[in-house]
Design an enzyme around this catalytic site. Structure first.
Site, PDB file in Angstrom:
ATOM      1  N   ASP A   1       2.398  -0.971  11.652  1.00  0.00           N
ATOM      2  CA  ASP A   1       1.052  -1.374  11.253  1.00  0.00           C
ATOM      3  C   ASP A   1       0.744  -2.817  11.643  1.00  0.00           C
ATOM      4  OD1 ASP A   1       0.661   1.143  10.208  1.00  0.00           O
ATOM      5  OD2 ASP A   1       1.307   0.573   8.191  1.00  0.00           O
TER       6      ASP A   1
ATOM      7  N   SER B   1       7.627   9.943  11.510  1.00  0.00           N
ATOM      8  CA  SER B   1       6.510   9.571  10.641  1.00  0.00           C
ATOM      9  C   SER B   1       6.943   9.633   9.181  1.00  0.00           C
ATOM     10  CB  SER B   1       5.331  10.522  10.881  1.00  0.00           C
ATOM     11  OG  SER B   1       4.498  10.562   9.739  1.00  0.00           O
TER      12      SER B   1
ATOM     13  N   ARG C   1      -7.956  12.337  12.571  1.00  0.00           N
ATOM     14  CA  ARG C   1      -6.498  12.144  12.616  1.00  0.00           C
ATOM     15  C   ARG C   1      -5.755  13.465  12.407  1.00  0.00           C
ATOM     16  NH1 ARG C   1      -5.185   7.008   9.037  1.00  0.00           N
ATOM     17  NH2 ARG C   1      -3.154   7.359  10.004  1.00  0.00           N
TER      18      ARG C   1
ATOM     19  N   LYS D   1       0.835  -1.207   0.000  1.00  0.00           N
ATOM     20  CA  LYS D   1       0.000   0.000   0.000  1.00  0.00           C
ATOM     21  C   LYS D   1       0.871   1.260   0.000  1.00  0.00           C
ATOM     22  CE  LYS D   1      -2.863   0.701   3.604  1.00  0.00           C
ATOM     23  NZ  LYS D   1      -2.744   2.059   4.154  1.00  0.00           N
TER      24      LYS D   1
END
Ligand code: S3P
Length: 447
Positions: free
Chosen positions: A327, A176, A131, A24
Site C-alpha cells: 500500500d 493476498s 475490483r 486499518k
C-alpha cells in the site's frame, strides 16, 4: 470529520511528531473476530476512517452489537455478537451490506459470513465495483458455499451458506492477505482443519489475532518462499483487542522526512514484518530510519519509527518486498523520483486491482506534477533527480493516490491541486490536520 474534496497544497518544510490513525487492517479484524466470540469484547485504538466504519455497520446489520466512541483520534468501545448462531441472514435471505470503498470489508466479510452460516449481499462504491471478487468466490465455493457475482468476478457478491462449510485445501493463485483471511474466517465454521497456500507470504494479522483468541493456526512462510497456513475450526475467545497505529498511514510522513528538511517521529506503529517493506525500501535508498520496539499489542509487535532527512540513492522493490510494501508503493514512487537513483518496482501487477489501477495512477500522478515515470505491466520505473513542480491531480477515488499527490505539493516547488481528495476519509480522515500540524500549508477549494 469531513474531508474536503478539492484542496491545494503549498510547498513547505514538514517536521515533528505525529500520531497516525489505528491500523486499518487490524481494525477490520478487531471488529470481525470479536463478532464470533459470543460475549462482550472491549476494543481500542481502531481507525475512525470510513472503511472501518463500513465493517462496523455490516456487523450491526448482521445483529452484532457494536458500540464505538471517539477516544482522541481513535475509536474504542465494545463488540458483542454470536455470528455463528441465529440472526439476520441465518434463514438464507441475504442481508444487504454496503462496503463503500473497502475491499478488505468485502473480502473478509464474505469469508466470515460463509463460516458463520449467514447469507449476505456485499456491494460497494464505483471503485469497489471494479475490483475482482472471483479470487474469494472460488475458495468459498470449494467449501460448499453458494456464491454469485456480477459476470462471475465483480461485486455485488452474494454469499449463501448451505449448512456448515466443508474444510478446504486451497491454493490461492495470488499472495493476498484478504483472500487468505476470507478462507481462514470461513474455515472457523468447518468440520475439520483447512489449509490455504499462496505463492508468497502476505500480512498475517488474521492468523495472529485468531491464535491470540485460542484458535489453532499453524504454518506461515515456507522455506521455498511460499506460504502455507493450517487452521482448525473453533470459536475464538477474546476479552479485549488493542490496535497499534497504521504504518501505511505513517509512510507518508516517513517519505516527507526522507525527502524533506525535517525529522518526523511516528510512535506506536504496528511493526509486523509483513508491513515493514516501505521502511526497508527507504533504508535501502539510504534514508536515516530509526525503529524503537515498544512491545506487543494483542499479538502484534509495535514501536516508534523516526525518519530524518538524508541523501537518497535509488532502489529496486521486487519479489517478496512488494507484498510487504504493497500500500506504500505510490508514496515510495514519490521518494524514488526525488532520490538520486530513482525507483524501480517489479512483480507488482496486483497494484492494478487496488482502489484504482495504481500502476497507471502513479504514472499519471507523477506526470500531472511534471515528473517522468514509465508504466510497466507489473510495476513502474521512476527516474531519480526530479522534484514535483506543481499541477493538478485527479484521484480516481483512490485515497493513497490522493495523499501522495498532497505530499507532492508539500515537497515540491509549486502548489498541487488535488481533485477528489474526499476519498482520503476512507483511511485517514485527519490527514490534512496532521499535514498542517507538521507545518504543511493547506488551501481548501471546496464550494
Ligand atoms: C489488506 C491486504 C492488502 C492491502 C489492503 C489491506 C488486508 O491487500 O492492499 O489494503 O487488510 O488484508 P491484499 O489482499 O492484496 O494482500
Amino acid at each position: 470529520m469531513t474531508v474536503p474534496d478539492r484542496v491545494r497544497i503549498h510547498p513547505s518544510p514538514l517536521a515533528g511528531d505525529v500520531l497516525v490513525p489505528g491500523d486499518k487492517s487490524l481494525s477490520h479484524r478487531a471488529l470481525m473476530v470479536p463478532a464470533l466470540c459470543g460475549g462482550p469484547v472491549a476494543v481500542a485504538g481502531l481507525a475512525a476512517g470510513a472503511d472501518v466504519l463500513a465493517t462496523a455497520a455490516a456487523l450491526r446489520a448482521l445483529g452484532v452489537r457494536v458500540t464505538l466512541e471517539r477516544d482522541g483520534i481513535d475509536l474504542a468501545g465494545e463488540v458483542e455478537g454470536d455470528l455463528g448462531g441465529p440472526g439476520p441472514g441465518a434463514d438464507g435471505g441475504p442481508v444487504a451490506v454496503d462496503c463503500g470503498n473497502s475491499g478488505t470489508s468485502l473480502r473478509l466479510l464474505a469469508g466470515l459470513a460463509a463460516g458463520a452460516g449467514r447469507a449476505v449481499r456485499l456491494d460497494g462504491d464505483a471503485s469497489l465495483r471494479r475490483r475482482p471478487v472471483d479470487r474469494v468466490a472460488a475458495p468459498l465455493r470449494a467449501a460448499g458455499v453458494v456464491v454469485e457475482a456480477r459476470d462471475d468476478r465483480l461485486p455485488p457478491l452474494v454469499v449463501r451458506p448451505a449448512g456448515r462449510p466443508r474444510a478446504v485445501s486451497w491454493d490461492s493463485p495470488v499472495a493476498s492477505a484478504q483472500v487468505k483471511s476470507a478462507v481462514l474466517l470461513c474455515a472457523l465454521g468447518a468440520d475439520a482443519p483447512s489449509v490455504v497456500r499462496a505463492p508468497a507470504p502476505s500480512r498475517d494479522h488474521t492468523e495472529r489475532l485468531l491464535r491470540h483468541a485460542g484458535i489453532a493456526v499453524d504454518g506461515g512462510p515456507t522455506p521455498d518462499g511460499r506460504e502455507e497456513v493450517t487452521i482448525a475450526p473453533g470459536r475464538p475467545r477474546l476479552d479485549h483487542v488493542e490496535v497499534a497505529r497504521d504504518p501505511s498511514a505513517a509512510a507518508f510522513w516517513h517519505v516527507a522526512a526522507a525527502c524533506g528538511a525535517g525529522r518526523v517521529v511516528t510512535p506506536d506503529l504496528c511493526l509486523n514484518e509483513g508491513r515493514t517493506g516501505a521502511i526497508d525500501a527507504l533504508r535501502a535508498m539510504g534514508a536515516d530510519v530509526r525503529v524503537t520496539a515498544a512491545g506487543d499489542r494483542t499479538g502484534e509487535p509495535a514501536g516508534t519509527v523516526t525518519v530524518a532527512p538524508g541523501s537518497l540513492t535509488g532502489a529496486v522493490v521486487a519479489g517478496t518486498t512488494v507484498v510487504r510494501a504493497l500500500d506504500e508503493l505510490p508514496v515510495l514512487a514519490l521518494a524514488g523520483a526525488m532520490s538520486d537513483g530513482g525507483l524501480e518496482v517489479r512483480d507488482a501487477a496486483e497494484l492494478r486491482h487496488k482502489e484504482s489501477d495504481r500502476i497507471r495512477g502513479v504514472v499519471a500522478l507523477l506526470a500531472a506534477v511534471g515528473m517522468r515515470a514509465d508504466e510497466r505491466p507489473d510495476g513502474f520505473l521512476v527516474p531519480g533527480g526530479q522534484r514535483p513542480g506543481g499541477g493538478r491531480v485527479v484521484t480516481d477515488g483512490d485515497h493513497r493516490i490522493a495523499m501522495t499527490a498532497a505530499l507532492a505539493g508539500a515537497l515540491g516547488t509549486a502548489p498541487v491541486e488535488v481533485a477528489g481528495f474526499a476519498t482520503v476519509a476512507s483511511s485517514y480522515p485527519g490527514f490534512l490536520a496532521d499535514l498542517e500540524r507538521l507545518g504543511g500549508r493547506v488551501e481548501v477549494l471546496d464550494g
